[in-house]
Design a protein around this motif. Structure first.
Motif, mmCIF file in Angstrom:
data_model
loop_
_atom_site.group_PDB
_atom_site.id
_atom_site.type_symbol
_atom_site.label_atom_id
_atom_site.label_comp_id
_atom_site.label_asym_id
_atom_site.label_seq_id
_atom_site.Cartn_x
_atom_site.Cartn_y
_atom_site.Cartn_z
ATOM 1 N N ALA A 60 33.312 44.241 -1.642
ATOM 2 C CA ALA A 60 33.344 45.181 -0.520
ATOM 3 C C ALA A 60 33.627 44.360 0.731
ATOM 4 O O ALA A 60 32.793 43.533 1.137
ATOM 5 C CB ALA A 60 32.023 45.927 -0.400
ATOM 6 N N PHE B 61 37.435 48.208 -0.878
ATOM 7 C CA PHE B 61 37.114 47.485 -2.107
ATOM 8 C C PHE B 61 38.339 46.729 -2.599
ATOM 9 O O PHE B 61 39.435 47.283 -2.698
ATOM 10 C CB PHE B 61 36.620 48.453 -3.185
ATOM 11 C CG PHE B 61 35.322 49.120 -2.828
ATOM 12 C CD1 PHE B 61 34.128 48.428 -2.870
ATOM 13 C CD2 PHE B 61 35.314 50.446 -2.423
ATOM 14 C CE1 PHE B 61 32.942 49.037 -2.533
ATOM 15 C CE2 PHE B 61 34.135 51.069 -2.088
ATOM 16 C CZ PHE B 61 32.939 50.370 -2.140
ATOM 17 N N ALA C 244 24.557 43.917 -0.820
ATOM 18 C CA ALA C 244 25.207 43.755 0.481
ATOM 19 C C ALA C 244 24.507 42.645 1.247
ATOM 20 O O ALA C 244 23.417 42.186 0.873
ATOM 21 C CB ALA C 244 25.184 45.062 1.272
ATOM 22 N N ILE D 276 28.154 50.774 1.873
ATOM 23 C CA ILE D 276 28.841 50.445 0.618
ATOM 24 C C ILE D 276 28.504 51.464 -0.453
ATOM 25 O O ILE D 276 29.376 51.895 -1.224
ATOM 26 C CB ILE D 276 28.447 49.021 0.172
ATOM 27 C CG1 ILE D 276 29.002 47.992 1.147
ATOM 28 C CG2 ILE D 276 28.953 48.738 -1.237
ATOM 29 C CD1 ILE D 276 28.517 46.587 0.903
ATOM 30 N N ILE E 229 35.041 49.760 5.431
ATOM 31 C CA ILE E 229 34.809 48.997 4.204
ATOM 32 C C ILE E 229 35.847 49.383 3.157
ATOM 33 O O ILE E 229 36.065 50.563 2.883
ATOM 34 C CB ILE E 229 33.385 49.259 3.673
ATOM 35 C CG1 ILE E 229 32.346 48.692 4.644
ATOM 36 C CG2 ILE E 229 33.201 48.643 2.292
ATOM 37 C CD1 ILE E 229 30.928 48.978 4.249
ATOM 38 N N GLY F 114 29.726 42.808 0.621
ATOM 39 C CA GLY F 114 28.986 43.358 -0.516
ATOM 40 C C GLY F 114 29.701 43.130 -1.825
ATOM 41 O O GLY F 114 30.867 42.706 -1.874
#
Length: 773
Positions: free
Chosen positions: A379, A332, A410, A419, A330, A387
């Protein structure tokens, strides 16, 4: 014996009847007119005489003669249960039923008179159906009285709906008549839309009051989200779409209409169209009304079994990802484009379980703007969004160095845990904060205690978050506030961050006294007359044509200043270092005094932006626009009510003394208008002034050898490492692009001395560019 009225009974002595007629003893009456409710219940099973009769064996009675032998049925104890008194038999109260029927007939007559629709009638009768006769009669009497006085909740809701429908029809007729969008047409359009907004809020509030009233009558049968039917349609659902026709009218040329926005508060950015103003006292009402409409839409979707936010299983969430994405971590990313609409489209993917605990994503954008320094992050797992995270500086305060996760959600519970873990690591790495805080919505359980969703709470417990306090959100929702502190504060890198104040000022004025001198020098410039006067405090005065009157007016130590009474170069140097100023190269052999000041303030409501590759601060507050001869002055209040900041745009490089020049401008200002938005450039300026015009100002043989000012001014609002909200310039906002005079005003100083606190000259070369930041 019979002649004398004597009756002879064998074996007894004669007995004479009484000549008076004896009153017959009346048996206790069973007439229910006199003894209704007084006779105790009779239970034949407990009658011992009947029980003995059943137990005793009786002989058969034989009748001699031509007839047959007849048997008498014996009384059995099993049959005793059928013997009951008349009181225990439940019979409908004839008189009370007649009263209820008469009250209902009267209510129907009032309904017909007040034109109450049939759906509202049926719901009311359903609500009182299960009540006792006594409660039914009281509710019917109350309903009749409210209808007669025009205060019934259904009546108020119907009246509100009719008013809104009438306004909609008038707005449609007005829009069809628009040919040219003149200023008058635009003004009338805005007024009509603002009126429709108020009517829409009133409709939602009245329907909600009608729901609550009926739900309190019968909580089991009447749900809290009861439908309000108007013309065979759920009116709250109708409200969400009945204004979309405005986008096809000529008004759409100058007003932006967003779908599913009955309150006209959502607008697309950078379209140069009119944005309807929203009063601060309406924000909470609009948010509550939007929540009610959103919940109504979700309820209809669930009833019709169409695509709604549902708890997505792990297998379903993985099926949405490509094979390459499933193997990736994951990461950002900042949200690019129309952030609000992007978040609205994402909302349908979030399970109801997460929305009920962390808040609805559809409200995340509006909530983030109510706090300082919003950041919006997707995310992503590969190219797929899994997310949403929004970050803010907590409670508009910068001194605590706390970062607030105002929203986190999410597409499934497994991704939510990942997340949450990733965002904590990201924050510790990118932000010099001491603590992270997050809120979880907590509802009241059956025991009356606040309880959050265990599966969501467990995620933060595993990360080390601990309970801090219980707060209430804007819509009065109870929220548990959790906090996580940094374990090792030595890892923090001291650099510019969102925790810095927007306005930072450091100032020092050093004064050294030497022997008398007859040298004549040219007047110089200075930054703060207040700082210079404060530096003279240890010498008990000053003899100068300009400073002497000011010194006589100044009482005590000015606000935000302090001065050194112990006259020493070492102590003066120590004071300057404490406010991050360099040494003024003072002489050790001379008596020295120093006055110092350091300030850190922020604006009330603002956003950091970039304009023409320069850092700017977009201020949303009341900006006073004033005129002084041919010069414009902007005065803006800070978060501290005593301090204000002023800007005088223009090139003032030829002005010898900016402080005296600014004082003259402020003395002649006249208010012109109040603006709602101003863009000011971020700047940083360091300087040093040799104040020469004070030569020979002390009384006696001593004179001033050195009088220097050193200062550092920085006005800037920081950007997030990722996700900062960027916006373009609107036609209605004011932008300062060239040089200007910058100064600060304190209410007490301005009232007593009638001079500004500081004044500096800022040129475009002092602006902070994006690359420099």
């Amino acid at each position: 014996m019979l002649d004398y009225g004597m009756l002879r009974i064998p074996g007894s002595r004669p007995f004479k009847l009484s000549p008076k007629k004896e009153l017959q003893i009346r048996e206790q009456s069973w007439d229910n007119r006199f003894h209704l409710g007084r006779i105790p219940d009779y239970n034949a099973l407990q009658d011992r005489h009947l029980q003995l009769m059943g137990i005793t064996n009786r002989k058969k009675k034989i009748i001699i003669g031509p007839g047959r032998v007849r048997k008498k049925k014996e009384v059995s104890s099993k049959d005793l249960a059928q013997c009951t008194s008349s009181k225990s038999i439940r019979r409908p109260p004839v008189i009370k039923n007649q009263i209820i029927k008469k009250l209902k007939d009267s209510l129907v007559g009032i309904w017909d008179q007040k034109s109450i629709p049939q759906p509202q009638r049926e719901v009311f009768l359903q609500a009182i159906e299960k009540l006792s006769v006594k409660k039914q009669s009281s509710m019917l009497v109350k309903e009749i009285d409210l209808l007669k006085s025009d205060k019934n909740t259904a009546q108020l809701a119907i009246r509100a709906v009719k008013a809104r429908e009438h306004s909609l029809n008038e707005l449609k007729e007005f829009a069809d008549t628009i040919l040219n969008a003149s200023s008058t047409i635009k003004h009338n359009s805005v007024e009509s839309l603002l009126n429709l907004r108020m009517l829409s809020i009133h409709v939602v509030e009245c329907i909600q009051a009608w729901r609550n009233c009926l739900h309190e009558m019968d909580p089991e049968s009447i749900p809290e989200n009861l439908k309000f039917i108007w013309e065979n349609e759920n009116y709250l659902i109708k409200m969400q779409n009945d204004t979309k026709f405005l986008a096809q009218t000529p008004m759409a040329a100058f007003i932006d209409f967003v779908p599913n926005d009955p309150f006209f508060i959502h607008f697309r950015k950078n379209n140069d169209k009119i944005e309807l103003p929203v009063q601060s006292y309406l924000l909470k009402k609009i948010k509550d009304s939007e929540t009610i409409l959103l919940n109504e839409g979700m309820k209809i979707c669930e009833e019709q079994e169409i695509s709604t936010p549902k708890v997505m299983s792990i297998s379903q969430s993985k099926s949405r990802l490509s094979i390459d994405d499933q193997s990736k971590d994951i990461v950002f990313h900042e949200i690019v484009g129309d952030i609000e609409n992007e978040i609205i489209n994402y909302t349908d993917e979030v399970p109801v379980l997460i929305q009920d605990s962390m808040g609805k994503p559809i409200n995340a954008y509006a909530n983030a703007l109510t706090m300082r320094y919003p950041a919006f992050l997707w995310a992503k797992m590969g190219k797929t969004i899994v997310g949403l995270v929004t970050l803010n500086l907590e409670n508009q305060k910068s001194m605590h160095n706390r970062l607030h996760i105002s929203h986190i959600s999410a597409v499934d519970t497994e991704a939510f845990g990942k997340i949450a873990e990733k965002i904590v690591k990201y924050i510790w790495k990118e932000y010099p904060c001491i603590e992270i805080r997050v809120g979880i919505i907590s509802k009241i359980n059956e025991q009356g205690k606040y309880e959050s969703e265990k599966s969501i709470k467990q995620v933060f417990d595993q990360l080390g978050f601990r309970w801090k306090q219980m707060i209430y959100a804007i819509n009065e929702t109870p929220v548990q506030l959790l906090g996580l502190r940094r374990s090792d504060t030595t890892e923090i890198i001291q650099s510019e961050s969102i925790f810095d104040d927007c306005i930072q000022i450091s100032y020092a004025c050093a004064l050294q006294i030497g022997s008398a001198s007859s040298n004549i020098v040219e007047p110089g410039q200075y930054c703060s007359a207040v700082g210079i006067l404060c530096a003279f405090k240890p010498f008990n005065g000053i003899s100068h044509e300009y400073f002497t009157p000011l010194y006589g007016k100044m009482k005590g130590v000015p606000p935000a200043f302090r001065y050194r009474k112990d006259i020493s170069v070492d102590l003066a140097t120590k004071d300057m270092k404490s406010i991050n100023l360099s040494n003024l190269e003072l002489k050790d052999s001379l008596e020295t005094s120093i006055s110092c000041s350091a300030l850190g303030l922020s604006w009330g409501k603002f956003l950091p932006v970039v304009y023409k590759n320069k850092k700017y601060t977009r201020i949303f507050t009341d900006i006073e626009v004033l005129k002084s001869d041919d010069k414009t002055v902007y005065i803006i209040a800070t978060e501290d009510p005593f301090y204000s900041v002023f800007f005088v745009p223009g090139d003032y490089g030829n002005v010898k003394n900016p402080f005296f020049f600014a004082k003259e401008i402020l003395g002649k200002i006249e208010k012109v208008q109040v603006a709602q938005e101003l863009w000011i450039p971020s700047f940083e300026i360091k300087g040093e002034n040799q104040v020469k015009e004070l030569e020979g100002s002390l009384c006696g043989d001593a004179c001033i050898e050195i009088c220097k000012e050193v200062f550092w001014f920085k006005v800037c609002s920081a950007l997030h490492p990722k996700g900062s909200l960027m916006a373009g310039v609107n036609n209605n906002c004011l932008v300062i692009e060239g040089g200007f005079l910058f100064g600060m005003i304190h209410g007490k100083i301005d009232e007593e001395l009638e001079i500004p606190l500081y004044v500096v000259r800022v040129s475009p070369g002092d602006f902070i560019s994006l690359s420099k930041y």
